[in-house]
Design a protein around this motif. Structure first.
Motif, short mmCIF file in Angstrom:
data_model
loop_
_atom_site.label_atom_id
_atom_site.label_comp_id
_atom_site.label_asym_id
_atom_site.label_seq_id
_atom_site.Cartn_x
_atom_site.Cartn_y
_atom_site.Cartn_z
N MET A 1 33.17 47.80 29.51
CA MET A 1 33.86 46.76 30.27
C MET A 1 33.99 47.15 31.74
O MET A 1 33.83 46.33 32.61
N GLN A 2 34.31 48.41 32.01
CA GLN A 2 34.50 48.85 33.39
C GLN A 2 33.24 48.65 34.22
O GLN A 2 33.32 48.27 35.37
N GLY A 3 32.07 48.86 33.63
CA GLY A 3 30.84 48.64 34.35
C GLY A 3 30.68 47.18 34.76
O GLY A 3 30.23 46.88 35.85
N ASN A 4 31.07 46.28 33.88
CA ASN A 4 30.98 44.86 34.19
C ASN A 4 31.92 44.48 35.31
O ASN A 4 31.58 43.63 36.14
N SER A 6 32.94 46.43 37.81
CA SER A 6 32.43 46.92 39.09
C SER A 6 31.24 46.09 39.58
O SER A 6 31.12 45.82 40.78
N VAL A 7 30.39 45.65 38.67
CA VAL A 7 29.27 44.78 39.05
C VAL A 7 29.81 43.44 39.55
O VAL A 7 29.37 42.93 40.58
N ALA A 8 30.77 42.90 38.83
CA ALA A 8 31.36 41.62 39.23
C ALA A 8 32.02 41.74 40.60
O ALA A 8 31.87 40.86 41.44
N ARG A 9 32.74 42.84 40.81
CA ARG A 9 33.41 43.04 42.10
C ARG A 9 32.39 43.05 43.24
O ARG A 9 32.60 42.41 44.27
N LYS A 10 31.27 43.72 43.06
CA LYS A 10 30.24 43.77 44.10
C LYS A 10 29.67 42.38 44.38
O LYS A 10 29.47 42.01 45.53
N GLU A 11 29.42 41.62 43.32
CA GLU A 11 28.89 40.28 43.49
C GLU A 11 29.90 39.37 44.20
O GLU A 11 29.55 38.58 45.06
N LEU A 35 39.98 38.68 39.82
CA LEU A 35 39.61 39.99 39.28
C LEU A 35 40.74 40.99 39.49
O LEU A 35 41.08 41.76 38.59
N GLU A 36 41.36 40.97 40.66
CA GLU A 36 42.47 41.88 40.93
C GLU A 36 43.66 41.57 40.02
O GLU A 36 44.35 42.49 39.56
N CYS A 37 43.90 40.30 39.74
CA CYS A 37 44.97 39.95 38.79
C CYS A 37 44.67 40.50 37.41
O CYS A 37 45.56 41.01 36.73
N LYS A 38 43.42 40.39 36.99
CA LYS A 38 43.03 40.90 35.67
C LYS A 38 43.28 42.40 35.56
O LYS A 38 43.61 42.90 34.49
N THR A 39 43.12 43.12 36.67
CA THR A 39 43.34 44.57 36.67
C THR A 39 44.77 44.91 37.11
O THR A 39 45.06 46.07 37.38
N GLU A 40 45.62 43.89 37.18
CA GLU A 40 47.05 44.03 37.51
C GLU A 40 47.30 44.60 38.91
O GLU A 40 48.32 45.23 39.15
N ASN A 41 46.37 44.38 39.82
CA ASN A 41 46.56 44.77 41.21
C ASN A 41 47.02 43.52 41.98
O ASN A 41 46.27 42.90 42.71
N TYR A 42 48.29 43.18 41.76
CA TYR A 42 48.82 41.91 42.27
C TYR A 42 48.97 41.90 43.79
O TYR A 42 48.83 40.84 44.40
N ALA A 43 49.21 43.04 44.40
CA ALA A 43 49.34 43.07 45.87
C ALA A 43 48.01 42.72 46.52
O ALA A 43 47.96 41.94 47.48
N LYS A 44 46.93 43.28 46.01
CA LYS A 44 45.60 42.98 46.55
C LYS A 44 45.23 41.53 46.25
O LYS A 44 44.67 40.82 47.11
N ALA A 45 45.56 41.06 45.05
CA ALA A 45 45.27 39.67 44.69
C ALA A 45 46.02 38.72 45.62
O ALA A 45 45.44 37.74 46.10
N LEU A 46 47.27 39.02 45.90
CA LEU A 46 48.07 38.18 46.79
C LEU A 46 47.43 38.10 48.17
O LEU A 46 47.31 37.02 48.75
N SER A 47 46.98 39.23 48.68
CA SER A 47 46.33 39.26 49.98
C SER A 47 45.07 38.39 49.99
O SER A 47 44.82 37.64 50.94
N LEU A 48 44.29 38.46 48.94
CA LEU A 48 43.06 37.68 48.85
C LEU A 48 43.34 36.19 48.71
O LEU A 48 42.67 35.36 49.33
N TYR A 49 44.32 35.84 47.91
CA TYR A 49 44.69 34.43 47.78
C TYR A 49 45.18 33.87 49.12
O TYR A 49 44.86 32.75 49.50
N ARG A 50 45.94 34.67 49.84
CA ARG A 50 46.42 34.22 51.16
C ARG A 50 45.26 34.01 52.13
O ARG A 50 45.26 33.06 52.91
#
Length: 87
Positions: A1-4, A6-11, A35-50
């Motif tokens: 799953m982790q490989g998928n 990282s590939v998704a993140r790059k795309e 993707l950041e929400c799925k990995t529970e990195n909510y601070a980064k997700a918030l920044s991207l949504y903004r």
């Protein structure tokens, strides 16, 4: 799953840098934020949504909802509005 992931993140990062009619495409920001929400990195997700909302103020309502969800998971509940349902 982790490989998928990282590939998704790059795309998604490639999509984030793309332009549509000279304007940045927000789909990359939204996809990365999800993707950041799925990995529970909510601070980064918030920044991207903004950033998506800044680029496209007419984003779908789901973007604003996701911003609220990120604030909730980060414990920033004072900025959230609550309205009680009508009887």
């Amino acid at each position: 799953m982790q490989g998928n992931v990282s590939v998704a993140r790059k795309e998604f990062e490639v999509a984030q840098r793309s332009r549509n009619n000279g304007r940045r495409s927000v789909s990359g920001y939204i996809a990365l934020a999800r993707l950041e929400c799925k990995t529970e990195n909510y601070a980064k997700a918030l920044s991207l949504y903004r950033k998506a909302l800044e680029q496209c103020p007419n984003c779908p309502a789901e973007v604003r909802l996701a911003i609220g969800v990120c604030h909730f998971y980060l414990g920033n509940t004072s900025c959230l509005l609550y309205t009680s349902p009508s009887p």
